[in-house]
Scaffold this active site. Structure first.
Site, PDB file in Angstrom:
ATOM      1  N   HIS A 154       0.947  -1.107   0.041  1.00 39.04           N
ATOM      2  CA  HIS A 154      -0.085  -0.111  -0.026  1.00 39.04           C
ATOM      3  C   HIS A 154       0.895   1.124  -0.048  1.00 39.04           C
ATOM      4  CE1 HIS A 154      -3.533  -2.512   0.986  1.00 39.04           C
ATOM      5  NE2 HIS A 154      -2.809  -3.008   2.003  1.00 39.04           N
ATOM      6  N   SER A 275      14.500  21.263 -16.480  1.00 40.92           N
ATOM      7  CA  SER A 275      13.462  22.339 -16.715  1.00 40.92           C
ATOM      8  C   SER A 275      14.028  23.467 -17.428  1.00 40.92           C
ATOM      9  CB  SER A 275      13.031  22.544 -15.173  1.00 40.92           C
ATOM     10  OG  SER A 275      11.967  23.545 -15.357  1.00 40.92           O
ATOM     11  N   LYS A 281      16.019  21.447 -11.246  1.00 35.89           N
ATOM     12  CA  LYS A 281      15.382  20.223 -11.894  1.00 35.89           C
ATOM     13  C   LYS A 281      16.240  19.144 -12.350  1.00 35.89           C
ATOM     14  CE  LYS A 281      11.876  19.534 -11.000  1.00 35.89           C
ATOM     15  NZ  LYS A 281      10.432  19.704 -11.846  1.00 35.89           N
ATOM     16  N   GLU A 288       9.406   8.095 -17.168  1.00 35.97           N
ATOM     17  CA  GLU A 288       7.996   8.628 -17.256  1.00 35.97           C
ATOM     18  C   GLU A 288       7.447   8.468 -18.575  1.00 35.97           C
ATOM     19  OE1 GLU A 288       8.260  12.479 -14.175  1.00 35.97           O
ATOM     20  OE2 GLU A 288       8.467  12.734 -16.351  1.00 35.97           O
TER      21      GLU A 288
END
Length: 437
Positions: A154, A275, A281, A288
């Site tokens: 979980h 970024s 970043k 992804e």
């Protein structure tokens, strides 16, 4: 030139020509089309349907086309209906009227069927090979990082595991994926060449000759099934979808683990991006994109299933739609496996942060309950006792292993000095999953 038209009174609409053409995507089958055609004409010669001289000239012409395509002298493009018409027209240009005999005792139905099977088989073997390389990378990464870390259920810290054990779970998944692809290859390994349109041919051909020449185990058993079967594409697309699902799950974990909140791993600059506005970043875009492209592969499977679901036997033009879906699914999964391999081969594991997460996660709570059971306490009672201990530790801001013996005995007098060794994380690993590593 079209490969049909004798019974038509008027020309095909230009709109229909454009709508009907498949050359922009089935040109990818040029090599399989030539190899299959060479096997076909050699069989015709062996069966005395063509002379040896005729077959030799046709084979020479086909090989010259292949050579020119692969050298860049000939582009697979133009006003052709499909790859088959491209090949036949160009063959006739090179060797004359003899080229028109290429299609003897063959239909485009069995021609495209054998092209696609050959292509799918070759590419599926490459997928299996790439999965083998990925498995090697995972094993190496796991063996080099046998570090302690939290295991989750979980997405909550649950029990102590090792990074190796976690990664080897994916090793098992991708091992099954490789077996699935290899099984699909074994099932599809039958030649449909010789089925013709749907009912074979009155020529006395030998389908075993072409099947053997093209490296298939055997010819298909049923002509109608041979030209209309696309199960193998569905099965491979299903395999690809499962592979992508596994890679997407792993990508999700890598994305979480590389966040500042976890910092369990550092992603290589080679597989990250930045970024345009925030200079600090470092984004896990490789992971992804794999996660995102998973839906694309699922879509190809569902599209192909939907296309085939209502088709009567045998061949229908709807089946032309199989190629773009399969090609896209194949290309996507191939690229994703290679990127995942590169990403994992350059990743850095942060042992210190993983150990800290273990320390603050009460990951030895189950072992405390097991300790009490070993002392004669019923498990359900032990479970409740440990729940109270966890609340106490949360309020105090410490781990269970930090409690004094007196504090332990406030909850149950079964506790003794041996509790510390029993719940030591390294000892827990030794008693648990380490014996399976």
């Amino acid at each position: 030139m079209k490969l049909w038209g004798g019974r038509f009174k008027t020309e095909e609409s230009k709109l229909m020509e454009d709508f009907n053409t498949s050359l922009p995507f089935d040109r990818r089958l040029y090599k399989q089309d030539i190899v299959g055609s060479i096997a076909h004409v050699n069989m015709l010669s062996k069966c005395n349907i063509l002379t040896g001289e005729e077959a030799g000239k046709i084979e020479e012409g086909l090989k010259s086309i292949l050579e020119d395509i692969e050298s860049g002298k000939l582009s697979v493009e133009g006003d052709y209906e499909d790859i088959h018409s491209f090949m036949e027209v160009n063959l006739i240009k090179r060797i004359g009227e003899l080229g028109k005999k290429l299609h003897t005792s063959r239909s485009r139905n069995d021609q495209v069927a054998v092209d696609m099977r050959m292509f799918a088989k070759e590419e599926a073997i490459e997928i299996a090979n790439e999965l083998g390389l990925l498995l090697e990378t995972i094993k190496k990464l796991a063996d080099e990082n046998r570090v302690i870390m939290p295991g989750y259920t979980h997405l909550q810290r649950a029990q102590v595991v090792t990074f190796k054990h976690h990664m080897m779970a994916y090793y098992s998944m991708f091992s099954r994926d490789k077996k699935r692809v290899e099984n699909a290859i074994d099932i599809l390994d039958e030649s449909p060449l010789g089925c013709c349109a749907l009912a074979g041919t009155t020529y006395d051909i030998d389908r075993n000759v072409t099947s053997d020449a093209l490296g298939f185990k055997k010819p298909v058993d049923n002509f109608m099934d041979g030209v209309s079967d696309r199960d193998y594409l569905l099965e491979l697309c299903s395999c690809f979808s499962i592979i992508m699902m596994h890679m997407s799950r792993l990508s999700e974990e890598l994305i979480i683990w590389s966040s500042q909140e976890f910092k369990f791993v550092d992603m290589s600059d080679a597989f990250s991006t930045g970024s345009s506005i925030m200079p600090q970043k470092k984004n896990p875009d490789a992971a992804e994109l794999i996660r995102g492209k998973t839906g694309r592969v699922y879509g190809s499977l569902m599209s192909l299933l939907t296309t085939l679901k209502g088709l009567p036997l045998a061949y229908n033009k709807d089946m032309q739609e199989d190629k773009e879906q399969f090609f896209d699914s194949l290309d996507t999964v191939m690229a994703c496996i290679k990127v995942m391999n590169g990403m994992l081969s350059t990743i850095k594991v942060n042992e210190g942060n993983m150990r800290k997460a273990v320390k603050h996660g009460f990951l030895n709570a189950t072992e405390v309950a097991d300790y009490l059971v070993n002392k004669g306490v019923a498990f359900r009672d032990a479970h409740g006792i440990v729940g109270q201990i966890v609340i106490y530790c949360e309020d105090k801001g410490c781990g269970i292993e930090d409690l004094s013996l007196e504090e332990f005995q406030k909850f149950d007098d079964s506790f003794g000095d041996d509790i510390y060794g029993f719940i030591d994380y390294d000892n827990v690993l030794e008693k648990g999953i380490k014996k399976y590593l």
